[in-house]
Design a protein around this motif. Structure first.
Motif, PDB file in Angstrom:
ATOM      1  N   THR A  33       5.848  19.190   7.156  1.00  0.00           N
ATOM      2  CA  THR A  33       5.174  19.329   5.871  1.00  0.00           C
ATOM      3  C   THR A  33       5.962  20.262   4.959  1.00  0.00           C
ATOM      4  O   THR A  33       6.740  21.099   5.415  1.00  0.00           O
ATOM      5  CB  THR A  33       3.734  19.868   6.028  1.00  0.00           C
ATOM      6  OG1 THR A  33       3.772  21.253   6.404  1.00  0.00           O
ATOM      7  CG2 THR A  33       2.959  19.071   7.078  1.00  0.00           C
ATOM      8  N   ASP A  34       5.745  20.110   3.669  1.00  0.00           N
ATOM      9  CA  ASP A  34       6.370  20.959   2.659  1.00  0.00           C
ATOM     10  C   ASP A  34       5.424  21.005   1.467  1.00  0.00           C
ATOM     11  O   ASP A  34       5.330  20.028   0.712  1.00  0.00           O
ATOM     12  CB  ASP A  34       7.722  20.388   2.243  1.00  0.00           C
ATOM     13  CG  ASP A  34       8.495  21.316   1.320  1.00  0.00           C
ATOM     14  OD1 ASP A  34       7.873  21.912   0.421  1.00  0.00           O
ATOM     15  OD2 ASP A  34       9.713  21.437   1.482  1.00  0.00           O
ATOM     16  N   PRO A  35       4.673  22.105   1.279  1.00  0.00           N
ATOM     17  CA  PRO A  35       3.652  22.144   0.224  1.00  0.00           C
ATOM     18  C   PRO A  35       4.208  21.983  -1.179  1.00  0.00           C
ATOM     19  O   PRO A  35       3.478  21.569  -2.085  1.00  0.00           O
ATOM     20  CB  PRO A  35       2.999  23.518   0.414  1.00  0.00           C
ATOM     21  CG  PRO A  35       3.969  24.315   1.220  1.00  0.00           C
ATOM     22  CD  PRO A  35       4.701  23.334   2.069  1.00  0.00           C
ATOM     23  N   PRO A  39       2.497  17.685  -1.777  1.00  0.00           N
ATOM     24  CA  PRO A  39       1.237  18.430  -1.871  1.00  0.00           C
ATOM     25  C   PRO A  39       0.133  17.891  -0.959  1.00  0.00           C
ATOM     26  O   PRO A  39      -0.658  18.656  -0.429  1.00  0.00           O
ATOM     27  CB  PRO A  39       0.856  18.283  -3.354  1.00  0.00           C
ATOM     28  CG  PRO A  39       2.142  17.983  -4.054  1.00  0.00           C
ATOM     29  CD  PRO A  39       2.941  17.175  -3.091  1.00  0.00           C
ATOM     30  N   ILE A  56       3.688  21.992  10.698  1.00  0.00           N
ATOM     31  CA  ILE A  56       3.110  22.529   9.462  1.00  0.00           C
ATOM     32  C   ILE A  56       3.929  23.734   9.021  1.00  0.00           C
ATOM     33  O   ILE A  56       4.005  24.743   9.721  1.00  0.00           O
ATOM     34  CB  ILE A  56       1.647  22.952   9.679  1.00  0.00           C
ATOM     35  CG1 ILE A  56       0.806  21.772  10.163  1.00  0.00           C
ATOM     36  CG2 ILE A  56       1.067  23.528   8.389  1.00  0.00           C
ATOM     37  CD1 ILE A  56      -0.593  22.170  10.621  1.00  0.00           C
ATOM     38  N   HIS A  58       3.939  26.402   6.160  1.00  0.00           N
ATOM     39  CA  HIS A  58       3.129  26.892   5.040  1.00  0.00           C
ATOM     40  C   HIS A  58       3.905  27.813   4.113  1.00  0.00           C
ATOM     41  O   HIS A  58       3.471  28.072   2.986  1.00  0.00           O
ATOM     42  CB  HIS A  58       1.874  27.601   5.550  1.00  0.00           C
ATOM     43  CG  HIS A  58       2.134  28.758   6.473  1.00  0.00           C
ATOM     44  ND1 HIS A  58       2.645  29.962   6.038  1.00  0.00           N
ATOM     45  CD2 HIS A  58       1.946  28.894   7.808  1.00  0.00           C
ATOM     46  CE1 HIS A  58       2.749  30.791   7.060  1.00  0.00           C
ATOM     47  NE2 HIS A  58       2.347  30.176   8.155  1.00  0.00           N
ATOM     48  N   GLN A  61       2.238  30.451   1.875  1.00  0.00           N
ATOM     49  CA  GLN A  61       1.328  30.104   0.784  1.00  0.00           C
ATOM     50  C   GLN A  61      -0.105  30.032   1.318  1.00  0.00           C
ATOM     51  O   GLN A  61      -0.394  29.308   2.270  1.00  0.00           O
ATOM     52  CB  GLN A  61       1.732  28.768   0.156  1.00  0.00           C
ATOM     53  CG  GLN A  61       3.119  28.797  -0.478  1.00  0.00           C
ATOM     54  CD  GLN A  61       3.492  27.491  -1.134  1.00  0.00           C
ATOM     55  OE1 GLN A  61       2.628  26.663  -1.433  1.00  0.00           O
ATOM     56  NE2 GLN A  61       4.771  27.277  -1.355  1.00  0.00           N
ATOM     57  N   HIS A  63      -2.933  28.703   0.271  1.00  0.00           N
ATOM     58  CA  HIS A  63      -3.640  27.427   0.321  1.00  0.00           C
ATOM     59  C   HIS A  63      -3.097  26.535   1.433  1.00  0.00           C
ATOM     60  O   HIS A  63      -3.845  25.790   2.074  1.00  0.00           O
ATOM     61  CB  HIS A  63      -3.540  26.694  -1.029  1.00  0.00           C
ATOM     62  CG  HIS A  63      -2.206  26.092  -1.308  1.00  0.00           C
ATOM     63  ND1 HIS A  63      -1.113  26.835  -1.747  1.00  0.00           N
ATOM     64  CD2 HIS A  63      -1.760  24.806  -1.200  1.00  0.00           C
ATOM     65  CE1 HIS A  63      -0.078  26.042  -1.903  1.00  0.00           C
ATOM     66  NE2 HIS A  63      -0.427  24.814  -1.574  1.00  0.00           N
ATOM     67  N   ALA A  64      -1.802  26.632   1.694  1.00  0.00           N
ATOM     68  CA  ALA A  64      -1.199  25.835   2.762  1.00  0.00           C
ATOM     69  C   ALA A  64      -1.619  26.356   4.128  1.00  0.00           C
ATOM     70  O   ALA A  64      -1.799  25.577   5.071  1.00  0.00           O
ATOM     71  CB  ALA A  64       0.315  25.838   2.628  1.00  0.00           C
ATOM     72  N   GLN A  67      -5.041  25.043   4.633  1.00  0.00           N
ATOM     73  CA  GLN A  67      -4.991  23.614   4.905  1.00  0.00           C
ATOM     74  C   GLN A  67      -4.555  23.327   6.334  1.00  0.00           C
ATOM     75  O   GLN A  67      -4.872  22.281   6.902  1.00  0.00           O
ATOM     76  CB  GLN A  67      -4.034  22.925   3.929  1.00  0.00           C
ATOM     77  CG  GLN A  67      -4.062  21.399   3.995  1.00  0.00           C
ATOM     78  CD  GLN A  67      -3.022  20.761   3.097  1.00  0.00           C
ATOM     79  OE1 GLN A  67      -1.843  21.084   3.180  1.00  0.00           O
ATOM     80  NE2 GLN A  67      -3.462  19.855   2.237  1.00  0.00           N
TER      81      GLN A  67
END
Length: 204
Positions: A33-35, A39, A56, A58, A61, A63-64, A67
């Motif tokens: 993943t890459d926020p 997104p 994952i 994050h 961040q 919010h990441a 999530q």
């Protein structure tokens, strides 16, 4: 829709082939993943075929990080292996199977308690880093850059033959990162696993 189905089938087949090299504890492929770049990672994760795990990242961040709990829950329901980037505390809090470490944080890996029962993977970007990483307690290594990539962080590609040679002498499974697509994932899977940030967007 037909294109996405065909892409999913190719990645599933590649993951199945790679499993001979990655073993029973790890998936044949990984979606990273890459926020900033992707997104809505959960939309991709929902469409990943069997045999593809999730890492994952994050990047600190908030919010990441929040999530991550939802993503781990999604993966657990799907029976999908999930790791947390450079954050063993978050891995334990979410119930993820392990931690993925950037090479520059390898000494943090050494300080992680071995009795936590976590899997550990590490990114490497050169033959030198690959040699150094072998001294660390990792379950797999992710080697970049293998194929030509448009990613701004991608280095000069080492090519499939050098990846294959590295995989043949690696004491742990080696995953190819960089320029991965549904077309070349199976080529990498003949020698090890594969991983990508953007390739799985083709599933949408």
């Amino acid at each position: 829709m037909k294109h996405a189905v065909a892409v999913s089938r190719k990645f599933r087949n590649a993951a199945h082939l790679a499993q001979a090299h990655t073993g029973p504890l790890l998936p044949g492929g990984f979606f990273l993943t890459d926020p900033a770049r992707i997104p809505d990672a959960r939309a991709i994760i929902d469409r990943l075929p069997d045999g593809i795990g999730v890492i994952i990242r994050h990047f600190g961040q908030a919010h990441a990080m929040q999530q991550a709990f939802d993503i781990v829950s999604d993966c657990q329901r799907a029976g999908r292996i999930v790791l947390i980037g450079a954050d063993p505390d978050l891995a334990l809090a979410t119930g993820a199977e392990g931690v993925h470490w950037p090479f520059r944080m390898r000494d943090d890996l050494r300080r992680t308690k071995p009795d936590l029962g976590l899997l550990h993977t590490m990114s490497v970007h050169s033959p030198t880093e690959l040699r150094v990483a072998r001294a660390y307690p990792v379950d797999a290594l992710i080697y970049s850059t293998v194929f030509p990539s448009a990613s701004p962080s991608a280095g000069h590609p080492v090519g499939l033959s050098r990846f294959a040679a590295a995989a043949s002498t690696s004491p742990v499974p080696l995953y190819a990162l960089g320029g991965i697509s549904a077309v070349n994932a199976e080529k990498a899977a003949r020698f090890g696993g594969f991983a990508s940030v953007s390739a799985f967007e083709a599933l949408l």
